[in-house]
Design an enzyme around this catalytic site. Structure first.
Site, PDB file in Angstrom:
ATOM      1  N   LYS A  25       5.407  -7.285  -0.018  1.00 50.57           N
ATOM      2  CA  LYS A  25       5.161  -5.992  -0.669  1.00 50.57           C
ATOM      3  C   LYS A  25       4.603  -5.002   0.354  1.00 50.57           C
ATOM      4  O   LYS A  25       5.054  -3.867   0.435  1.00 50.57           O
ATOM      5  CB  LYS A  25       4.147  -6.165  -1.793  1.00 50.57           C
ATOM      6  CG  LYS A  25       3.505  -4.877  -2.288  1.00 50.57           C
ATOM      7  CD  LYS A  25       2.588  -5.066  -3.468  1.00 50.57           C
ATOM      8  CE  LYS A  25       1.191  -5.439  -3.064  1.00 50.57           C
ATOM      9  NZ  LYS A  25       0.340  -4.321  -2.594  1.00 50.57           N
TER      10      LYS A  25
ATOM     11  N   ARG B 124      -1.056   4.040  -4.996  1.00 51.55           N
ATOM     12  CA  ARG B 124      -1.867   4.475  -3.853  1.00 51.55           C
ATOM     13  C   ARG B 124      -1.028   4.604  -2.599  1.00 51.55           C
ATOM     14  O   ARG B 124      -1.226   5.477  -1.778  1.00 51.55           O
ATOM     15  CB  ARG B 124      -2.956   3.421  -3.607  1.00 51.55           C
ATOM     16  CG  ARG B 124      -4.333   3.786  -4.041  1.00 51.55           C
ATOM     17  CD  ARG B 124      -5.298   2.863  -3.333  1.00 51.55           C
ATOM     18  NE  ARG B 124      -5.101   2.916  -1.895  1.00 51.55           N
ATOM     19  CZ  ARG B 124      -5.480   3.929  -1.130  1.00 51.55           C
ATOM     20  NH1 ARG B 124      -6.010   4.991  -1.682  1.00 51.55           N
ATOM     21  NH2 ARG B 124      -5.302   3.908   0.166  1.00 51.55           N
TER      22      ARG B 124
ATOM     23  N   ARG C 198     -11.257   3.727  -1.281  1.00 54.41           N
ATOM     24  CA  ARG C 198      -9.984   3.870  -0.559  1.00 54.41           C
ATOM     25  C   ARG C 198      -9.847   5.269   0.074  1.00 54.41           C
ATOM     26  O   ARG C 198      -8.932   6.031  -0.202  1.00 54.41           O
ATOM     27  CB  ARG C 198      -8.800   3.599  -1.483  1.00 54.41           C
ATOM     28  CG  ARG C 198      -8.881   2.315  -2.281  1.00 54.41           C
ATOM     29  CD  ARG C 198      -8.906   1.048  -1.444  1.00 54.41           C
ATOM     30  NE  ARG C 198      -7.687   0.746  -0.755  1.00 54.41           N
ATOM     31  CZ  ARG C 198      -6.658   0.106  -1.309  1.00 54.41           C
ATOM     32  NH1 ARG C 198      -6.691  -0.210  -2.560  1.00 54.41           N
ATOM     33  NH2 ARG C 198      -5.573  -0.141  -0.591  1.00 54.41           N
ATOM     34  N   PRO C 199     -10.788   5.696   0.893  1.00 54.06           N
ATOM     35  CA  PRO C 199     -10.692   7.026   1.527  1.00 54.06           C
ATOM     36  C   PRO C 199      -9.474   7.096   2.453  1.00 54.06           C
ATOM     37  O   PRO C 199      -8.911   6.063   2.837  1.00 54.06           O
ATOM     38  CB  PRO C 199     -11.983   7.121   2.328  1.00 54.06           C
ATOM     39  CG  PRO C 199     -12.387   5.725   2.576  1.00 54.06           C
ATOM     40  CD  PRO C 199     -11.947   4.944   1.376  1.00 54.06           C
ATOM     41  N   ILE C 200      -9.071   8.315   2.793  1.00 51.54           N
ATOM     42  CA  ILE C 200      -7.941   8.470   3.729  1.00 51.54           C
ATOM     43  C   ILE C 200      -8.353   9.335   4.921  1.00 51.54           C
ATOM     44  O   ILE C 200      -7.499   9.927   5.596  1.00 51.54           O
ATOM     45  CB  ILE C 200      -6.710   9.088   3.020  1.00 51.54           C
ATOM     46  CG1 ILE C 200      -7.054  10.461   2.410  1.00 51.54           C
ATOM     47  CG2 ILE C 200      -6.145   8.153   1.972  1.00 51.54           C
ATOM     48  CD1 ILE C 200      -5.834  11.252   1.995  1.00 51.54           C
ATOM     49  N   ASP C 201      -9.659   9.385   5.196  1.00 50.57           N
ATOM     50  CA  ASP C 201     -10.150  10.225   6.306  1.00 50.57           C
ATOM     51  C   ASP C 201      -9.519   9.841   7.639  1.00 50.57           C
ATOM     52  O   ASP C 201      -9.209  10.711   8.471  1.00 50.57           O
ATOM     53  CB  ASP C 201     -11.671  10.136   6.395  1.00 50.57           C
ATOM     54  CG  ASP C 201     -12.153   8.694   6.529  1.00 50.57           C
ATOM     55  OD1 ASP C 201     -11.731   7.843   5.722  1.00 50.57           O
ATOM     56  OD2 ASP C 201     -12.922   8.411   7.460  1.00 50.57           O
ATOM     57  N   LEU C 202      -9.253   8.561   7.847  1.00 52.02           N
ATOM     58  CA  LEU C 202      -8.685   8.130   9.143  1.00 52.02           C
ATOM     59  C   LEU C 202      -7.227   8.574   9.268  1.00 52.02           C
ATOM     60  O   LEU C 202      -6.750   8.950  10.343  1.00 52.02           O
ATOM     61  CB  LEU C 202      -8.796   6.609   9.299  1.00 52.02           C
ATOM     62  CG  LEU C 202     -10.227   6.058   9.267  1.00 52.02           C
ATOM     63  CD1 LEU C 202     -10.218   4.542   9.385  1.00 52.02           C
ATOM     64  CD2 LEU C 202     -11.091   6.681  10.351  1.00 52.02           C
TER      65      LEU C 202
ATOM     66  N   ASP D 102      -6.940  -9.838   1.358  1.00 52.39           N
ATOM     67  CA  ASP D 102      -6.053 -10.014   0.202  1.00 52.39           C
ATOM     68  C   ASP D 102      -5.992 -11.466  -0.256  1.00 52.39           C
ATOM     69  O   ASP D 102      -5.382 -11.761  -1.288  1.00 52.39           O
ATOM     70  CB  ASP D 102      -4.633  -9.536   0.519  1.00 52.39           C
ATOM     71  CG  ASP D 102      -4.575  -8.041   0.671  1.00 52.39           C
ATOM     72  OD1 ASP D 102      -3.526  -7.524   1.103  1.00 52.39           O
ATOM     73  OD2 ASP D 102      -5.590  -7.381   0.389  1.00 52.39           O
TER      74      ASP D 102
ATOM     75  N   ARG E 287       2.249  -6.043 -10.256  1.00 45.90           N
ATOM     76  CA  ARG E 287       2.353  -5.082  -9.159  1.00 45.90           C
ATOM     77  C   ARG E 287       2.675  -5.778  -7.849  1.00 45.90           C
ATOM     78  O   ARG E 287       3.318  -5.210  -6.980  1.00 45.90           O
ATOM     79  CB  ARG E 287       1.037  -4.307  -9.004  1.00 45.90           C
ATOM     80  CG  ARG E 287       0.745  -3.335 -10.117  1.00 45.90           C
ATOM     81  CD  ARG E 287      -0.482  -2.514  -9.815  1.00 45.90           C
ATOM     82  NE  ARG E 287      -0.481  -2.115  -8.415  1.00 45.90           N
ATOM     83  CZ  ARG E 287      -1.579  -1.741  -7.773  1.00 45.90           C
ATOM     84  NH1 ARG E 287      -2.736  -1.736  -8.397  1.00 45.90           N
ATOM     85  NH2 ARG E 287      -1.534  -1.389  -6.509  1.00 45.90           N
TER      86      ARG E 287
HETATM   87  C1  EPZ Z   1      -3.433  -2.171   3.089  1.00 45.75           C
HETATM   88  O1  EPZ Z   1      -4.211  -1.219   2.394  1.00 45.75           O
HETATM   89  C2  EPZ Z   1      -2.839  -3.090   2.027  1.00 45.75           C
HETATM   90  N1  EPZ Z   1      -1.976  -2.310   1.136  1.00 45.75           N
HETATM   91  C3  EPZ Z   1      -3.966  -3.753   1.230  1.00 45.75           C
HETATM   92  O2  EPZ Z   1      -3.357  -4.650   0.310  1.00 45.75           O
HETATM   93  C4  EPZ Z   1      -4.821  -4.558   2.199  1.00 45.75           C
HETATM   94  O3  EPZ Z   1      -5.914  -5.126   1.486  1.00 45.75           O
HETATM   95  C5  EPZ Z   1      -5.366  -3.627   3.299  1.00 45.75           C
HETATM   96  O4  EPZ Z   1      -4.255  -2.966   3.970  1.00 45.75           O
HETATM   97  C6  EPZ Z   1      -6.157  -4.391   4.355  1.00 45.75           C
HETATM   98  O5  EPZ Z   1      -5.350  -5.386   4.913  1.00 45.75           O
HETATM   99  C7  EPZ Z   1      -0.734  -1.977   1.558  1.00 45.75           C
HETATM  100  O6  EPZ Z   1      -0.341  -2.276   2.672  1.00 45.75           O
HETATM  101  C8  EPZ Z   1       0.113  -1.235   0.566  1.00 45.75           C
HETATM  102  P1  EPZ Z   1      -6.873  -0.103   5.184  1.00 45.75           P
HETATM  103  P2  EPZ Z   1      -4.842   0.060   3.196  1.00 45.75           P
HETATM  104  O7  EPZ Z   1      -6.541   1.328   5.411  1.00 45.75           O
HETATM  105  O8  EPZ Z   1      -3.866   0.542   4.191  1.00 45.75           O
HETATM  106  C9  EPZ Z   1     -11.183   1.817   4.931  1.00 45.75           C
HETATM  107  C10 EPZ Z   1      -2.974  -5.682  -1.778  1.00 45.75           C
HETATM  108  O9  EPZ Z   1      -3.689  -6.376  -2.527  1.00 45.75           O
HETATM  109  N2  EPZ Z   1     -10.481   3.082   5.233  1.00 45.75           N
HETATM  110  O10 EPZ Z   1      -6.669  -1.076   6.297  1.00 45.75           O
HETATM  111  O11 EPZ Z   1      -5.363   1.010   2.185  1.00 45.75           O
HETATM  112  C11 EPZ Z   1     -10.861   1.350   3.518  1.00 45.75           C
HETATM  113  O12 EPZ Z   1     -11.715   1.981   2.577  1.00 45.75           O
HETATM  114  C12 EPZ Z   1      -3.546  -4.441  -1.105  1.00 45.75           C
HETATM  115  O13 EPZ Z   1      -1.769  -5.942  -1.505  1.00 45.75           O
HETATM  116  C13 EPZ Z   1     -11.242   4.210   5.515  1.00 45.75           C
HETATM  117  O14 EPZ Z   1     -12.472   4.183   5.511  1.00 45.75           O
HETATM  118  O15 EPZ Z   1      -6.054  -0.646   3.928  1.00 45.75           O
HETATM  119  C14 EPZ Z   1     -11.098  -0.121   3.583  1.00 45.75           C
HETATM  120  O16 EPZ Z   1     -12.475  -0.392   3.416  1.00 45.75           O
HETATM  121  C15 EPZ Z   1      -4.991  -4.193  -1.499  1.00 45.75           C
HETATM  122  N3  EPZ Z   1     -10.599   5.377   5.786  1.00 45.75           N
HETATM  123  C16 EPZ Z   1     -10.679  -0.483   5.018  1.00 45.75           C
HETATM  124  O17 EPZ Z   1     -10.677   0.753   5.746  1.00 45.75           O
HETATM  125  C17 EPZ Z   1      -9.230   5.464   5.815  1.00 45.75           C
HETATM  126  O18 EPZ Z   1      -8.690   6.558   6.100  1.00 45.75           O
HETATM  127  C18 EPZ Z   1      -9.288  -1.112   5.106  1.00 45.75           C
HETATM  128  O19 EPZ Z   1      -8.374  -0.183   4.616  1.00 45.75           O
HETATM  129  C19 EPZ Z   1      -8.479   4.303   5.520  1.00 45.75           C
HETATM  130  C20 EPZ Z   1      -9.123   3.122   5.241  1.00 45.75           C
END
Ligand code: EPZ
Length: 416
Positions: A23, A93, A122-126, A305, A396
């Protein structure tokens, strides 16, 4: 949310099943289809709600998306505008992955601020910081994000945290942006390498995925491709836990052991016998399970996960397990539900202490995708009948999980 699983626990799982595409590889790859106006064919794509929503988003942007079994075809030529539909984006998302490709294709994007979800803010600041480093002008108002990439250019991006989504968005924005973009402290997940492989299959020039430093040489255009995304390592890990928790044995066709080192090592530590078999992974559990300690990390550490599934396993293992969730701030939703089934779990901030024992069937509620999967696993191992509510959340990320498990000997009925 719909659907209830009624699970009669206590049967030993045994048999063989095949693992569909991941996925979390398919979702960014579908977004990346926008980077070309030529046909893309994706193989082995499971029928999942998240994927269906992403196909709806692509169609709302003007693409044509068709599915025949597990083969998905995208015709992005018709993509004509860059405003993401509000309603659909809220349901998924991962719609935030569309920023990069929309900027790549149209040099503009307008997306909905994705809400948080059950496991965290789930912020997107990065994501935004990386795109700003590429000189994208970004304005946020009324819950929408307006991105102007008319002047965007290649850049050196340093991520504060190896965010999977931010790495993927920047890769996709850079693929059609002249010059070399480097992404340092990039996420190393196998799905990043798969996105790299897909962009390169379309004629892109991306390298370094998996190393923490991704290099993207922008090209003028990308052509269509046929592609088979990597198998789902989380579905594979979930099914391995199901077999281990029922004292069973399983063979996973198509699973990639090289993407699952941390999970396989932890299952071995818990007493499982895990082996690479031709084209997949085999597991059996000669004796009982022992408790293990789990610390979730970005890849190649233990995947967040799989934390919920390992907590369910810890509930029926001998001894005490400590699980620390270092990636998301609210990812223990399954603990309270496991306690309803007789589990002995105490939570201190990001740390859960689990004393193994027996589980008894109860009525429980899935609060997020992987929490739901963990409750199904617990139901398989529990004495008596477990009813898991909110099965739509499980749909999902798992394709007809009840069918897969019943084919291995489980007794699960979906009742609405
Ligand atoms: C991906 O989410 C996966 N989803 C998630 O899987 C997975 O848990 C996660 O990566 C970590 O491996 C998809 O690929 C669709 P991150 P993503 O950005 O990209 C923080 C599942 O169950 N962060 O690596 O959202 C964030 O809050 C899902 O299949 C910021 O602070 O994960 C989190 O604490 C759940 N600012 C950490 O980083 C940002 O701009 C990891 O998030 C982005 C993230």
């Amino acid at each position: 949310m719909g659907g209830i699983y009624r699970i009669i626990g206590g049967t030993r799982l045994a048999g063989r099943c095949e693992i569909p595409a991941a996925k979390n590889a398919v979702l960014p790859i579908l977004a990346a289809c926008l980077l070309t106006d030529e046909r893309v064919g994706l193989e082995n794509c499971p029928v999942l709600e998240d994927i269906a929503n992403m196909l709806r988003i692509l169609e709302a942007l003007g693409c044509r998306a068709t599915r025949s079994g597990r083969h998905v075809t995208i015709r992005p030529a018709g993509a004509a505008h860059c405003e993401m539909p509000d309603a659909l984006s809220k349901r998924l998302r991962s719609s935030i992955f569309m920023m990069g490709p929309l900027l790549g294709r149209f040099r503009r994007a307008e997306v909905t601020y994705p809400g948080g979800c059950e496991i965290g803010l789930r912020p997107i600041d990065l994501h935004l910081k990386g795109l700003r480093a590429m000189n994208v002008a970004i304005r946020e108002a009324h819950g929408r994000i307006y991105l102007d990439g008319s002047d965007m250019r290649a850049a050196d991006v340093l991520l504060d945290f190896p965010s999977v989504g931010a790495t993927e968005n920047i890769m996709m924005a850079a693929a059609l942006t002249r010059g070399e973009t480097t992404i340092r402290n990039a996420a190393r997940e196998p799905e990043i390498a798969d996105l790299q492989a897909f962009i390169n299959a379309m004629g892109g020039r991306v390298s370094g995925a998996g190393s923490g430093m991704v290099r993207v040489q922008g090209v003028n255009r990308l052509h269509g491709a046929s592609f088979r995304p990597i198998p789902d390592r989380i579905t594979a890990g979930t099914l391995l836990c199901a077999a281990a928790m029922t004292g069973g044995e399983i063979e996973l066709d198509g699973a990639r052991s090289d993407c699952m080192d941390a999970v396989l090592a932890k299952l071995r530590e818990a007493g499982c016998r895990v082996s690479a078999i031709p084209g997949g992974i085999g597991l059996d559990t000669p004796a009982g399970l022992r408790g293990v300690d789990v610390f979730t990390q970005p890849y190649p550490g233990f995947p967040t996960d799989m934390q919920a599934q390992m907590m369910a396993l810890a509930c029926v293992a001998e001894g005490t397990s400590i699980l620390v969730e270092n990636v998301f701030e609210n990812r223990f939703n399954h603990a309270s539900q496991l306690v309803r089934m007789g589990a002995d779990i105490t939570i201190h901030h990001r740390t859960a202490v689990v004393r193994g024992g027996r589980l008894t069937g109860a009525r429980v509620t899935a609060k997020d995708l992987r929490a739901g999967a963990a409750l199904v696993l617990a139901g398989l191992a529990a004495d008596g009948v477990t009813e898991v509510e909110n099965v739509a959340l499980i749909d999902r990320g798992y394709e007809r999980l009840e069918d897969t498990l019943n084919a291995l000997g489980a007794r699960i009925r979906r009742v609405d």
